[in-house]
Design an enzyme around this catalytic site. Structure first.
Site, mmCIF file in Angstrom:
data_model
loop_
_atom_site.group_PDB
_atom_site.id
_atom_site.type_symbol
_atom_site.label_atom_id
_atom_site.label_comp_id
_atom_site.label_asym_id
_atom_site.label_seq_id
_atom_site.Cartn_x
_atom_site.Cartn_y
_atom_site.Cartn_z
ATOM 1 N N GLN A 36 120.948 31.120 -27.501
ATOM 2 C CA GLN A 36 120.546 32.334 -26.436
ATOM 3 C C GLN A 36 119.114 31.998 -25.750
ATOM 4 O O GLN A 36 119.630 32.835 -23.772
ATOM 5 C CB GLN A 36 120.247 33.916 -26.697
ATOM 6 C CG GLN A 36 122.032 34.392 -27.438
ATOM 7 C CD GLN A 36 123.170 34.728 -27.158
ATOM 8 O OE1 GLN A 36 122.501 35.361 -25.931
ATOM 9 N NE2 GLN A 36 124.103 34.573 -27.256
ATOM 10 N N ARG A 39 119.809 31.243 -21.877
ATOM 11 C CA ARG A 39 120.768 32.441 -20.542
ATOM 12 C C ARG A 39 119.000 32.184 -19.933
ATOM 13 O O ARG A 39 119.720 32.316 -18.855
ATOM 14 C CB ARG A 39 120.987 33.367 -21.034
ATOM 15 C CG ARG A 39 121.932 33.521 -21.752
ATOM 16 C CD ARG A 39 122.074 34.770 -22.357
ATOM 17 N NE ARG A 39 123.047 35.670 -23.404
ATOM 18 C CZ ARG A 39 124.511 35.929 -22.602
ATOM 19 N NH1 ARG A 39 124.734 35.915 -21.352
ATOM 20 N NH2 ARG A 39 124.932 36.381 -23.571
ATOM 21 N N HIS A 61 127.033 27.042 -19.159
ATOM 22 C CA HIS A 61 127.374 25.126 -19.231
ATOM 23 C C HIS A 61 127.613 24.724 -20.691
ATOM 24 O O HIS A 61 128.570 24.316 -20.575
ATOM 25 C CB HIS A 61 126.528 24.429 -18.475
ATOM 26 C CG HIS A 61 127.026 23.134 -18.443
ATOM 27 N ND1 HIS A 61 127.921 21.996 -17.965
ATOM 28 C CD2 HIS A 61 125.181 21.652 -19.725
ATOM 29 C CE1 HIS A 61 127.282 21.078 -18.632
ATOM 30 N NE2 HIS A 61 125.999 20.753 -19.569
ATOM 31 N N HIS A 127 115.780 14.884 -24.471
ATOM 32 C CA HIS A 127 116.097 16.668 -24.714
ATOM 33 C C HIS A 127 117.090 16.064 -25.663
ATOM 34 O O HIS A 127 117.242 17.245 -26.524
ATOM 35 C CB HIS A 127 117.052 17.003 -23.274
ATOM 36 C CG HIS A 127 117.330 16.456 -22.647
ATOM 37 N ND1 HIS A 127 118.204 15.588 -22.317
ATOM 38 C CD2 HIS A 127 119.137 16.821 -23.701
ATOM 39 C CE1 HIS A 127 119.128 15.218 -22.142
ATOM 40 N NE2 HIS A 127 120.301 16.245 -22.129
ATOM 41 N N ARG A 251 145.382 6.731 -16.879
ATOM 42 C CA ARG A 251 147.056 6.103 -16.858
ATOM 43 C C ARG A 251 146.008 5.585 -14.901
ATOM 44 O O ARG A 251 145.574 5.872 -14.527
ATOM 45 C CB ARG A 251 148.037 7.055 -15.786
ATOM 46 C CG ARG A 251 148.774 7.278 -17.065
ATOM 47 C CD ARG A 251 149.935 6.327 -16.804
ATOM 48 N NE ARG A 251 150.404 6.231 -15.398
ATOM 49 C CZ ARG A 251 151.626 6.623 -15.049
ATOM 50 N NH1 ARG A 251 151.976 7.495 -15.934
ATOM 51 N NH2 ARG A 251 152.113 6.248 -13.862
#
Length: 481
Positions: A36, A39, A61, A127, A251
């Site tokens: 949380q 946020r 994200h 990170h 492809r």
């Protein structure tokens, strides 16, 4: 599977992907303080001070990446049953996508790429490392019984961590892990499932669902056109074997779409991530954090008090560290935070360091070692029109913008297949690439700012900067960008 039966999946209405349904275990992780906190960490760091729409956070994200990771691995499972992708594989990939950014600090990359290297020089910290530690903290803090959701320990946990941080290896201790000098071999999954490691963080060619989400999400909030269609990629993705190693391929007709992906990356860096105002705001925030560092106290495990820079050593303290530290400093009345507070006030009142201009460095003959000398010369140059300037009054930034693979065409690193033989992978030959494609994929500039320039002296300072550039023989001198 008792815990999974008791829990229920949930549906999120996401502005990018529509209605997103996530598994019960993912919901359990989302509902923790460690998740949380995302946020309150801006996705684009200081970009919100430049683009009013860039208010999105790492929270949404991460949910998007968890969802896309599931979409991709489930597409492979359906399209190629022979890959033997099972439900454990799928759940692990989803968890890795969801948790890949747990370790971001205040203002995202500003914290690990600018603040920590200056606050704690010599400390090896990324990170991604913190994301692995924070994932452990989530599991421990709520006593999460992963095996009750069908996972097998410790192998599946190792697999998740390896996907979050491709440099992860088995821990030397409970609190640390070492960096591997290579990208493998991994321990979480056998060689026949090596392609799973290319879904969340693809270090081989940069084509992964993390980019799929932040390209689409950042473009949406910035108001920038995104010409890359990740949904088409999901339609054509499959796994092929190359030299005994299985890789994710697409492809051959998708070559244009893949090029647009990397072009979108370059455009975002040029227009937003490396925007001249954004970069100087992030520089000012970093300066403020450095001045405030030892005066910010954060309670960690066992009641231990840590600072901004040492909070990375304790995940309980790090959980409490978000973008709110900006307001904490700005609204503080502490004399110890006065210098930091003054810098942040300059940001909110738009009294920013002034941009003098930039120089191109196409041959890369200029290096960061030249910056101290340039500052001294600029101080002498601008003293012709006013007094009181020192080399410390200038900020010089090296900016490199590329397509993701330095000066190489990143499409060269992608494997394609044709509809005539979907089992054989190949790379595009140079003669197969359109002549409309650009020939150079990287550019480097140095930007110059003055901390004591105001609107009344800016024009004269830019003129002196241009004169200095011409004497130095630099290829470009512009104060009007």
């Amino acid at each position: 599977m008792e815990a999974q039966n008791e829990a229920r999946s949930k549906v999120f209405n996401d502005p990018i992907h529509g209605h997103v349904e996530l598994d019960p275990l993912l919901i359990k992780i989302i509902d923790t303080p460690q998740f949380q906190r995302l946020r309150n960490i801006k996705q684009l760091g200081g970009g919100y001070f430049v683009y009013p729409g860039a208010s999105h956070n790492r929270f949404e994200h991460s949910i998007g990446v968890g969802y896309l990771a599931g979409q991709l691995v489930e597409a492979l499972q359906t399209r190629q049953p022979e890959l033997n992708i099972d439900e454990r594989d799928i759940l692990c990939v989803k968890i890795a996508g969801l948790c890949h950014d747990l370790g971001h600090g205040p203002f995202s990359h500003l914290f690990d790429q600018a603040f920590i290297p200056k606050a704690r020089p010599g400390v090896e910290w990324k990170h991604e490392m913190a994301s692995v530690h924070m994932f452990d903290h989530v599991v421990e803090s709520i006593d999460l019984k992963l095996e009750e959701y069908g996972l097998v320990l410790p192998g599946d946990v190792t697999f998740i961590k390896e996907m979050i941080s491709p440099e992860y290896t088995e821990p030397l201790s409970k609190a640390t892990y070492v960096l591997s000098s290579s990208q493998g071999p991994y321990k979480g999954r056998s060689k026949d499932k090596s392609f799973l490691y290319e879904i969340v963080a693809n270090k081989r060619n940069g084509v992964d669902v993390d980019k799929f989400d932040y390209f689409a999400r950042d473009c949406h909030h910035l108001g920038i056109q995104n010409n890359f269609d990740h949904r088409r990629f999901l339609q054509f993705v499959r796994v092929c074997e190359v030299d005994g190693q299985k890789h994710i391929c697409t492809r051959d007709k998708e070559e244009d779409n893949m090029y647009e992906m990397f072009h979108t990356r370059m455009s975002l860096h040029k227009s937003a991530y490396q925007h001249k105002v954004n970069k100087i705001i992030e520089t000012m925030i970093t300066e403020a954090f450095l001045k405030a560092d030892e005066h910010i106290q954060i309670a960690g495990s066992g009641g231990k008090m840590l600072t901004l820079s040492t909070a990375i050593d304790d995940m309980e303290a790090y959980t409490k560290l978000t973008d709110h530290v900006f307001e904490q400093i700005l609204n503080s009345s502490s004399p110890q935070l006065d210098e930091a507070r003054q810098i942040l006030r300059k940001i909110v009142t738009r009294d920013l360091y002034k941009f003098l201009g930039e120089i191109e460095n196409p041959t890369q003959v200029c290096t960061c070692e030249m910056i101290p000398l340039w500052k001294e010369e600029l101080a002498q140059e601008l003293l012709q029109s006013r007094e009181g300037l020192t080399p410390e009054d200038f900020e010089v930034q090296k900016i490199t913008i590329d397509y993701g693979k330095s000066d190489r065409n990143p499409v060269e690193y992608i494997y394609f297949y044709s509809k005539y033989d979907p089992t054989e992978a190949f790379k595009m030959k140079s003669y197969q690439v359109s002549e409309f494609r650009r020939k150079y994929f990287s550019e480097q500039t140095f930007r110059f700012y003055c901390k004591k320039t105001d609107d009344n002296t800016l024009k004269a300072d830019r003129e002196h900067f241009d004169q200095w550039c011409r004497r130095k023989g630099f290829s470009k001198a512009s104060g009007n960008i």
